[in-house]
Design a protein around this motif. Sequence first.
Motif, PDB file in Angstrom:
ATOM      1  N   GLU A 130      -1.214 -44.487 -14.300  1.00 41.05           N
ATOM      2  CA  GLU A 130      -2.667 -44.396 -14.321  1.00 41.05           C
ATOM      3  C   GLU A 130      -3.157 -43.329 -13.353  1.00 41.05           C
ATOM      4  O   GLU A 130      -4.054 -42.535 -13.668  1.00 41.05           O
ATOM      5  CB  GLU A 130      -3.298 -45.736 -13.962  1.00 41.05           C
ATOM      6  N   VAL A 171      -2.809 -39.680 -14.481  1.00 40.76           N
ATOM      7  CA  VAL A 171      -3.828 -39.259 -15.450  1.00 40.76           C
ATOM      8  C   VAL A 171      -5.172 -39.067 -14.763  1.00 40.76           C
ATOM      9  O   VAL A 171      -5.822 -38.021 -14.907  1.00 40.76           O
ATOM     10  CB  VAL A 171      -3.950 -40.294 -16.589  1.00 40.76           C
ATOM     11  N   LEU A 195      -7.077 -35.409 -14.022  1.00 45.07           N
ATOM     12  CA  LEU A 195      -8.434 -35.028 -14.430  1.00 45.07           C
ATOM     13  C   LEU A 195      -9.295 -34.670 -13.226  1.00 45.07           C
ATOM     14  O   LEU A 195     -10.029 -33.670 -13.241  1.00 45.07           O
ATOM     15  CB  LEU A 195      -9.064 -36.172 -15.214  1.00 45.07           C
ATOM     16  N   ARG A 241     -11.005 -34.520 -20.867  1.00 48.67           N
ATOM     17  CA  ARG A 241      -9.988 -35.431 -21.388  1.00 48.67           C
ATOM     18  C   ARG A 241      -9.141 -34.746 -22.466  1.00 48.67           C
ATOM     19  O   ARG A 241      -7.909 -34.852 -22.463  1.00 48.67           O
ATOM     20  CB  ARG A 241     -10.687 -36.665 -21.951  1.00 48.67           C
ATOM     21  N   ARG A 244      -5.136 -33.780 -22.313  1.00 45.37           N
ATOM     22  CA  ARG A 244      -4.236 -34.231 -23.380  1.00 45.37           C
ATOM     23  C   ARG A 244      -3.437 -33.063 -23.942  1.00 45.37           C
ATOM     24  O   ARG A 244      -2.226 -33.174 -24.190  1.00 45.37           O
ATOM     25  CB  ARG A 244      -5.039 -34.908 -24.492  1.00 45.37           C
ATOM     26  N   MET A 249       1.643 -41.615 -20.126  1.00 43.50           N
ATOM     27  CA  MET A 249       0.375 -41.027 -19.705  1.00 43.50           C
ATOM     28  C   MET A 249      -0.557 -40.831 -20.896  1.00 43.50           C
ATOM     29  O   MET A 249      -1.767 -41.085 -20.810  1.00 43.50           O
ATOM     30  CB  MET A 249       0.629 -39.696 -18.987  1.00 43.50           C
ATOM     31  N   LEU A 250      -0.004 -40.378 -22.020  1.00 46.78           N
ATOM     32  CA  LEU A 250      -0.815 -40.223 -23.227  1.00 46.78           C
ATOM     33  C   LEU A 250      -1.371 -41.556 -23.704  1.00 46.78           C
ATOM     34  O   LEU A 250      -2.532 -41.638 -24.135  1.00 46.78           O
ATOM     35  CB  LEU A 250       0.026 -39.587 -24.336  1.00 46.78           C
ATOM     36  N   TYR A 309      -2.089 -44.171 -21.842  1.00 48.29           N
ATOM     37  CA  TYR A 309      -3.183 -44.550 -20.948  1.00 48.29           C
ATOM     38  C   TYR A 309      -4.429 -43.717 -21.243  1.00 48.29           C
ATOM     39  O   TYR A 309      -5.548 -44.241 -21.288  1.00 48.29           O
ATOM     40  CB  TYR A 309      -2.758 -44.369 -19.493  1.00 48.29           C
ATOM     41  N   LEU A 310      -4.236 -42.425 -21.462  1.00 48.26           N
ATOM     42  CA  LEU A 310      -5.361 -41.529 -21.744  1.00 48.26           C
ATOM     43  C   LEU A 310      -6.070 -41.930 -23.032  1.00 48.26           C
ATOM     44  O   LEU A 310      -7.305 -41.942 -23.103  1.00 48.26           O
ATOM     45  CB  LEU A 310      -4.850 -40.089 -21.839  1.00 48.26           C
ATOM     46  N   ASP A 311      -5.304 -42.293 -24.058  1.00 45.64           N
ATOM     47  CA  ASP A 311      -5.879 -42.593 -25.366  1.00 45.64           C
ATOM     48  C   ASP A 311      -6.389 -44.021 -25.484  1.00 45.64           C
ATOM     49  O   ASP A 311      -7.397 -44.274 -26.160  1.00 45.64           O
ATOM     50  CB  ASP A 311      -4.839 -42.350 -26.466  1.00 45.64           C
ATOM     51  N   LEU A 356      -8.455 -44.937 -20.834  1.00 47.78           N
ATOM     52  CA  LEU A 356      -9.415 -44.065 -20.143  1.00 47.78           C
ATOM     53  C   LEU A 356     -10.419 -43.483 -21.144  1.00 47.78           C
ATOM     54  O   LEU A 356     -10.212 -42.396 -21.685  1.00 47.78           O
ATOM     55  CB  LEU A 356      -8.686 -42.946 -19.408  1.00 47.78           C
ATOM     56  N   GLU A 357     -11.499 -44.205 -21.379  1.00 51.77           N
ATOM     57  CA  GLU A 357     -12.461 -43.782 -22.393  1.00 51.77           C
ATOM     58  C   GLU A 357     -13.804 -43.352 -21.819  1.00 51.77           C
ATOM     59  O   GLU A 357     -14.684 -42.926 -22.565  1.00 51.77           O
ATOM     60  CB  GLU A 357     -12.671 -44.920 -23.395  1.00 51.77           C
TER      61      GLU A 357
END
Length: 289
Positions: free
Chosen positions: A16, A19, A23, A101, A105, A139-140, A142-144, A147-148
């Motif tokens: 987490e 990511v 950012l 974001r 990615r 990581m992808l 968590y990002l997708d 983390l919105e």
Amino acid sequence: NGVVVVTLLRGVSTVEGRVIFGLLGTVVGQLAYNELRTKQQLGYVVHAGDVQISNVQGISTVVQGVKADADAMEAAVERLYFEEMPAYLQEMTDSEFQTFRKSFRNQLLRPPLGYSEEFDHFWSPISVNISCNGLRNEMLMYLDEVLESKQLLVEAWSDLIHPKSGTRDRSVVKYFAGSVPARPSLEASKAVWKQRGINDAALQQLAKDHGATVVVDRADSSARAELAKLGGYYPRHIECRLPQQLLAKRNAQRNSPTVTFAPAPHRVFAQTLPWRRRGYASGVFLGTG
């Protein structure tokens, strides 16, 4: 000319954290260039972003120039951390967040483009910890999946500059043109911070950090041993998997089936920074790689 390197450490990296701070590093990098170089013209070299020192993660800013000495440049960086960055995050629109974001990615999905990049892409992670195969996919995910919105970025930055422990884990390295001056007193430092327009809550945090700072004027084994005795070491473990309860909670919120994941051979690697010169360290730390 003078140089200052101001690094804030958040502790051992997690999926987490990689990511979120990836950012945040992009955002603070743009702000540092716009504020410290373009507007204030403090240095001909200005760089900021997220850093990995062994298994420890943080945010770092470097300024080099002739307009001000290292002490004054440090105050400008602290204003960036306490004023410009929180204000920018609060005002960030969802459209801007989604742009950052998407860019992050794309970085994770970008393949190596040449022989040297391909070697680094595969060998560097292996040399750190072979068990982290598949970290980029974690990581992808968590990002997708998690983390919105920008809220987690806002909270992470607030925790970084105003930690619950009281003092920040902070390393400051300074180079001065000519002789090295005495360290400014707390009262002298407060005057400079106020002149920079730093808010009262930040002034209190800076005062705590000032009192907890250990000053060293060398970078050798004896100085390292002294710091280790005072502050110890960060844990040696490397976290490269998402907590299952995090995804379970997210799935429950979405009322969707459980997400499953099969690791693939993509991994990130730690980056080291080539500085060990005179400097200050509050919230004493040592890496353990």
